[in-house]
Design an enzyme around this catalytic site. Structure first.
Site, mmCIF file in Angstrom:
data_model
loop_
_atom_site.group_PDB
_atom_site.id
_atom_site.type_symbol
_atom_site.label_atom_id
_atom_site.label_comp_id
_atom_site.label_asym_id
_atom_site.label_seq_id
_atom_site.Cartn_x
_atom_site.Cartn_y
_atom_site.Cartn_z
ATOM 1 N N CYS A 16 58.774 34.557 52.375
ATOM 2 C CA CYS A 16 59.534 35.800 52.334
ATOM 3 C C CYS A 16 60.926 35.564 51.741
ATOM 4 O O CYS A 16 61.045 35.261 50.568
ATOM 5 C CB CYS A 16 59.574 36.463 53.701
ATOM 6 N N HIS A 122 53.530 36.173 55.573
ATOM 7 C CA HIS A 122 53.938 35.653 56.879
ATOM 8 C C HIS A 122 52.667 35.186 57.596
ATOM 9 O O HIS A 122 51.595 35.702 57.357
ATOM 10 C CB HIS A 122 54.602 36.758 57.703
#
Length: 192
Positions: A16, A122
């Site tokens: 991310c 994630h």
């Protein structure tokens, strides 16, 4: 420090925001993250990111393109940026499904033969097969062998939920927070 480690041959993974900062730059024209409109990245991946007001939150099924890891994995995206990879760059993953719909998209970037890579996924290391393959490669590169190979275990969050179900009185918890227990509460695979 990270750049120096990468230059010495170290393996670097960014997830991310970590993925974004491994690139060349992060632009924030809307001020999503603050007043700075542009931030130089570490330059370890040929990626430029622009932050947007729209947050992407989707479940995905993807196939890894990292060092021969061709298995499908389940993960999820949560990000407010759109990253553009360089023309000669290689994606880290091919997305097969997003939000349950078949797609043909890519995610992330890999460089230095997969030694440096980043993704918006994630929970990527919650995938036992991916995690084990990745760790096996690290062991192999160091000339090490693990004594016992980790099996494909139950998800640790499910194991934790099972433990809580076994030892907590859910009715009492709902009473304490001042709400009624939802009908057909499903927790850790059991109905309450």
């Amino acid at each position: 420090m990270i750049s120096a480690y990468a230059r010495r041959g170290g393996r670097v993974v960014g997830i991310c925001g970590g993925y974004q900062i491994l690139g060349d730059e992060v632009r924030d024209p809307l001020g999503v993250e603050g007043r700075r409109k542009r931030e130089k990245g570490l330059g370890l991946l040929p990626v430029s990111t622009e932050l947007t007001a729209e947050k992407i939150t989707e479940k995905v099924i993807a196939r890894s393109q990292l060092n021969g890891f061709k298995r499908s994995i389940e993960s999820y995206e949560i990000h407010m940026g759109r990253s553009q990879i360089g023309k000669l760059a290689s994606p880290a993953f091919n997305i097969l499904k997003r939000a349950g719909q078949s797609v043909s998209k890519t995610d992330g970037t890999r460089a230095e033969n997969g030694r440096i890579w980043g993704t918006y996924f994630h929970g990527i290391f919650a995938n036992s097969s991916f995690r084990l393959d990745w760790l096996e490669e690290l062991f192999r590169l160091k000339g090490l062998r693990r004594k016992a190979k980790e099996g494909l275990k139950k998800d640790p969050y499910d194991a934790w939920a099972d433990h809580l179900c076994k030892h907590l009185d859910m009715k009492q918890i709902f009473d304490l927070v001042g709400t009624k227990k939802p009908k057909n509460l499903l927790w850790a695979g059991k109905r309450y």
